[in-house]
Design a protein around this motif. Structure first.
Motif, PDB file in Angstrom:
ATOM      1  N   ARG A 148     -16.762  34.069-131.763  1.00 48.03           N
ATOM      2  CA  ARG A 148     -16.752  33.597-133.423  1.00 48.03           C
ATOM      3  C   ARG A 148     -17.795  33.802-134.101  1.00 48.03           C
ATOM      4  NH1 ARG A 148     -14.961  29.061-130.697  1.00 48.03           N
ATOM      5  NH2 ARG A 148     -16.837  27.811-130.772  1.00 48.03           N
ATOM      6  N   HIS A 149     -19.085  33.948-133.301  1.00 50.50           N
ATOM      7  CA  HIS A 149     -20.277  34.373-134.112  1.00 50.50           C
ATOM      8  C   HIS A 149     -20.688  35.888-134.091  1.00 50.50           C
ATOM      9  CE1 HIS A 149     -21.881  30.314-134.743  1.00 50.50           C
ATOM     10  NE2 HIS A 149     -21.274  30.145-133.749  1.00 50.50           N
ATOM     11  N   GLY A 150     -19.522  36.653-133.651  1.00 48.63           N
ATOM     12  CA  GLY A 150     -19.817  38.337-133.573  1.00 48.63           C
ATOM     13  C   GLY A 150     -20.944  38.686-132.959  1.00 48.63           C
ATOM     14  N   VAL A 151     -21.168  38.106-131.718  1.00 47.97           N
ATOM     15  CA  VAL A 151     -22.332  38.345-130.996  1.00 47.97           C
ATOM     16  C   VAL A 151     -22.030  39.158-129.593  1.00 47.97           C
ATOM     17  CG1 VAL A 151     -24.413  37.390-129.595  1.00 47.97           C
ATOM     18  CG2 VAL A 151     -23.518  36.672-131.933  1.00 47.97           C
ATOM     19  N   PHE A 152     -22.415  40.204-129.356  1.00 48.11           N
ATOM     20  CA  PHE A 152     -21.987  41.010-128.243  1.00 48.11           C
ATOM     21  C   PHE A 152     -23.207  40.647-127.022  1.00 48.11           C
ATOM     22  CE2 PHE A 152     -23.027  44.924-125.680  1.00 48.11           C
ATOM     23  CZ  PHE A 152     -21.778  45.161-125.051  1.00 48.11           C
ATOM     24  N   GLY A 153     -22.299  40.247-125.896  1.00 46.12           N
ATOM     25  CA  GLY A 153     -23.230  39.695-125.049  1.00 46.12           C
ATOM     26  C   GLY A 153     -23.400  40.592-123.424  1.00 46.12           C
ATOM     27  N   ILE A 154     -24.786  40.540-123.095  1.00 44.16           N
ATOM     28  CA  ILE A 154     -24.855  41.306-122.051  1.00 44.16           C
ATOM     29  C   ILE A 154     -25.662  40.507-120.787  1.00 44.16           C
ATOM     30  CG2 ILE A 154     -26.590  42.982-120.977  1.00 44.16           C
ATOM     31  CD1 ILE A 154     -26.245  44.742-123.132  1.00 44.16           C
ATOM     32  N   ASN A 155     -24.969  40.393-119.453  1.00 39.06           N
ATOM     33  CA  ASN A 155     -25.603  39.907-118.465  1.00 39.06           C
ATOM     34  C   ASN A 155     -26.461  40.850-117.806  1.00 39.06           C
ATOM     35  OD1 ASN A 155     -26.346  38.244-116.134  1.00 39.06           O
ATOM     36  ND2 ASN A 155     -23.877  38.231-115.602  1.00 39.06           N
ATOM     37  N   LEU A 156     -27.867  40.724-117.918  1.00 34.87           N
ATOM     38  CA  LEU A 156     -28.792  41.765-117.367  1.00 34.87           C
ATOM     39  C   LEU A 156     -29.122  41.205-115.783  1.00 34.87           C
ATOM     40  CD1 LEU A 156     -30.130  44.248-118.078  1.00 34.87           C
ATOM     41  CD2 LEU A 156     -31.908  42.970-118.627  1.00 34.87           C
ATOM     42  N   LEU A 157     -28.947  42.078-114.905  1.00 31.95           N
ATOM     43  CA  LEU A 157     -28.729  41.898-113.339  1.00 31.95           C
ATOM     44  C   LEU A 157     -29.741  42.846-112.888  1.00 31.95           C
ATOM     45  CD1 LEU A 157     -25.095  41.724-113.471  1.00 31.95           C
ATOM     46  CD2 LEU A 157     -26.528  39.646-112.734  1.00 31.95           C
ATOM     47  N   ALA A 158     -30.435  42.398-111.885  1.00 29.58           N
ATOM     48  CA  ALA A 158     -31.574  43.122-110.995  1.00 29.58           C
ATOM     49  C   ALA A 158     -31.999  42.384-109.937  1.00 29.58           C
ATOM     50  CB  ALA A 158     -32.145  43.656-112.006  1.00 29.58           C
ATOM     51  N   SER A 159     -32.797  43.025-108.966  1.00 32.89           N
ATOM     52  CA  SER A 159     -33.430  42.225-107.877  1.00 32.89           C
ATOM     53  C   SER A 159     -34.927  42.019-108.812  1.00 32.89           C
ATOM     54  CB  SER A 159     -33.922  43.126-106.907  1.00 32.89           C
ATOM     55  OG  SER A 159     -34.359  44.445-107.195  1.00 32.89           O
ATOM     56  N   PRO A 160     -35.774  41.062-108.257  1.00 33.40           N
ATOM     57  CA  PRO A 160     -36.729  40.648-108.398  1.00 33.40           C
ATOM     58  C   PRO A 160     -37.828  41.795-109.043  1.00 33.40           C
ATOM     59  CG  PRO A 160     -36.439  39.198-106.729  1.00 33.40           C
ATOM     60  CD  PRO A 160     -35.359  40.268-106.763  1.00 33.40           C
TER      61      PRO A 160
ATOM     62  N   LEU B  82     -26.761  46.379-114.727  1.00 29.00           N
ATOM     63  CA  LEU B  82     -27.605  46.221-113.605  1.00 29.00           C
ATOM     64  C   LEU B  82     -28.614  47.352-113.732  1.00 29.00           C
ATOM     65  CD1 LEU B  82     -28.355  45.119-110.656  1.00 29.00           C
ATOM     66  CD2 LEU B  82     -26.800  47.402-109.821  1.00 29.00           C
ATOM     67  N   VAL B  83     -30.057  46.581-113.501  1.00 26.50           N
ATOM     68  CA  VAL B  83     -31.166  47.505-113.441  1.00 26.50           C
ATOM     69  C   VAL B  83     -31.737  47.768-112.003  1.00 26.50           C
ATOM     70  CG1 VAL B  83     -33.571  47.686-114.436  1.00 26.50           C
ATOM     71  CG2 VAL B  83     -31.974  46.588-115.590  1.00 26.50           C
ATOM     72  N   ALA B  84     -31.572  48.695-111.513  1.00 28.08           N
ATOM     73  CA  ALA B  84     -32.032  49.292-110.252  1.00 28.08           C
ATOM     74  C   ALA B  84     -33.431  49.855-110.419  1.00 28.08           C
ATOM     75  CB  ALA B  84     -31.140  50.263-109.847  1.00 28.08           C
ATOM     76  N   SER B  85     -34.289  49.758-109.544  1.00 25.17           N
ATOM     77  CA  SER B  85     -35.669  50.487-109.873  1.00 25.17           C
ATOM     78  C   SER B  85     -35.922  51.338-108.644  1.00 25.17           C
ATOM     79  CB  SER B  85     -36.513  49.570-110.140  1.00 25.17           C
ATOM     80  OG  SER B  85     -36.889  48.636-109.011  1.00 25.17           O
TER      81      SER B  85
ATOM     82  N   ILE C 123     -31.462  53.095-114.117  1.00 22.10           N
ATOM     83  CA  ILE C 123     -32.324  53.368-113.256  1.00 22.10           C
ATOM     84  C   ILE C 123     -33.821  53.379-113.963  1.00 22.10           C
ATOM     85  CG2 ILE C 123     -32.877  54.966-111.067  1.00 22.10           C
ATOM     86  CD1 ILE C 123     -30.206  55.858-111.440  1.00 22.10           C
ATOM     87  N   ASN C 124     -34.482  52.137-113.545  1.00 22.76           N
ATOM     88  CA  ASN C 124     -35.833  52.015-114.017  1.00 22.76           C
ATOM     89  C   ASN C 124     -36.858  52.680-112.988  1.00 22.76           C
ATOM     90  OD1 ASN C 124     -37.730  51.322-115.932  1.00 22.76           O
ATOM     91  ND2 ASN C 124     -38.053  49.309-114.975  1.00 22.76           N
ATOM     92  N   LYS C 125     -38.078  53.008-113.715  1.00 27.92           N
ATOM     93  CA  LYS C 125     -39.414  53.348-112.905  1.00 27.92           C
ATOM     94  C   LYS C 125     -39.092  54.973-112.390  1.00 27.92           C
ATOM     95  CE  LYS C 125     -40.508  48.505-111.576  1.00 27.92           C
ATOM     96  NZ  LYS C 125     -40.858  47.478-111.036  1.00 27.92           N
ATOM     97  N   ILE C 126     -38.530  55.535-113.176  1.00 32.95           N
ATOM     98  CA  ILE C 126     -38.415  57.088-112.959  1.00 32.95           C
ATOM     99  C   ILE C 126     -39.787  57.648-112.805  1.00 32.95           C
ATOM    100  CG2 ILE C 126     -35.968  57.283-113.382  1.00 32.95           C
ATOM    101  CD1 ILE C 126     -36.878  58.818-115.917  1.00 32.95           C
ATOM    102  N   ASP C 127     -40.571  57.191-113.296  1.00 31.95           N
ATOM    103  CA  ASP C 127     -42.044  57.782-113.510  1.00 31.95           C
ATOM    104  C   ASP C 127     -42.749  57.631-112.074  1.00 31.95           C
ATOM    105  OD1 ASP C 127     -41.752  55.013-114.262  1.00 31.95           O
ATOM    106  OD2 ASP C 127     -43.929  54.676-113.718  1.00 31.95           O
ATOM    107  N   LEU C 128     -42.046  56.649-111.408  1.00 29.87           N
ATOM    108  CA  LEU C 128     -42.688  56.658-109.920  1.00 29.87           C
ATOM    109  C   LEU C 128     -41.942  57.479-108.924  1.00 29.87           C
ATOM    110  CD1 LEU C 128     -42.926  52.710-109.555  1.00 29.87           C
ATOM    111  CD2 LEU C 128     -44.594  54.534-110.061  1.00 29.87           C
TER     112      LEU C 128
END
Ligand SMILES: Nc1nc2c(ncn2[C@@H]2O[C@H](COP(=O)(O)OP(=O)(O)OP(=O)(O)O)[C@@H](O)[C@H]2O)c(=O)[nH]1
Ligand SMILES: [Mg+2]
Length: 222
Positions: free
Chosen positions: A28-40, A138-141, A164-169
């Motif tokens: 109704r408010h025209g908002v696109f919603g994301i559920n951001l998931l990952a390990s701690p 999903l954010v994997a690292s 896939i985060n932390k590709i610098d590592l």
């Protein structure tokens, strides 16, 4: 044992009903919603910060932060420029639709175009609880290891998009990108994937471009 199954079904059914109401509200408010998931510690809040730094007026972002305790992540998101609300779950290892419903009431939905809900860091329970968002990311690292798709198939099989985060590592950790991608492909063929680093900024622009285009494409008309 058999008596427990209907209870779980009832809980998820009740959750799904409220998730449906949450999605109606976002629509109704025209908002696109994301559920951001990952390990701690995978870099969910870092990704939100890096995203906000690059949006530059293209999209107004709201953030709901889910943690067992503290408002540290909501403070980070607000400092980076988002309208932000913190949920403290107490002991619960995942967000559920009623919690998000309460947080939505505190957000000025007319002032945002997209909403990121940062779920509690956990690769198991959050996969079972719909929140009413439109997309699961999903954010994997890389330090987590390349075996995670094989060990957490319910999460990896369900998500709509993968970061896939932390590709610098990569030079410093045991993470075989080919093995990781093979595991993902078996569970979730063709899932859009963004390798990036919130530390160096490499790859973040492509993720932000995807977010902006998805929000514009999928957002229902106001
Ligand atoms: N080297 C490196 N470190 C990163 C990167 N992204 C995040 N970090 C670090 O990883 C740690 C955790 O980052 P957060 O963004 O707080 O992770 P999170 O997933 O929000 O953590 P929780 O909310 O506690 O589950 C911090 O020390 C970040 O600076 C990255 O791309 N490369
Ligand atoms: Mg966080």
């Amino acid at each position: 044992m058999t008596a427990r199954v209907p209870v779980v079904e009832k809980i998820t059914k009740a959750n799904d009903q409220i998730a449906g109401l949450n999605q109606d509200l976002l629509d109704r408010h025209g908002v696109f919603g994301i559920n951001l998931l990952a390990s701690p510690g995978a870099g969910k809040t870092s990704l939100i910060e890096q995203t906000l730094a690059r949006l530059m007026g293209r999209l107004r972002l709201g953030v709901i932060e889910g943690d067992l305790a503290t408002s540290l992540d909501a403070e980070r998101a607000a400092k980076a420029g988002a309208l932000a609300v913190q949920i403290n779950t107490g002991g619960s290892c995942h967000l559920d639709a009623p919690m998000v419903c309460g947080a939505l009431a505190e957000l000025r939905l007319d002032e945002i175009d997209a909403l990121i809900v940062e779920n509690v860091g956990n690769l198991i329970c959050p996969a079972s609880f719909a929140l009413g968002t439109h997309c699961n990311v999903l954010v994997a690292s890389t330090p987590e290891g390349d075996d995670k798709p094989y060990k957490y198939p319910s999460m990896y099989g369900k998500v709509d998009t993968l970061v896939i985060n932390k590709i610098d590592l990569l030079p410093h950790v045991s993470f075989d990108l080919a093995r990781f991608r093979k595991g993902v492909e078996a569970l979730n063929p063709g899932v859009p994937t963004f390798p990036l680093s919130c530390r160096t900024g490499e790859g973040v622009d492509a993720w932000v471009a995807w977010l902006v285009s998805m929000a514009r494409e999928k957002r229902p008309p106001r």
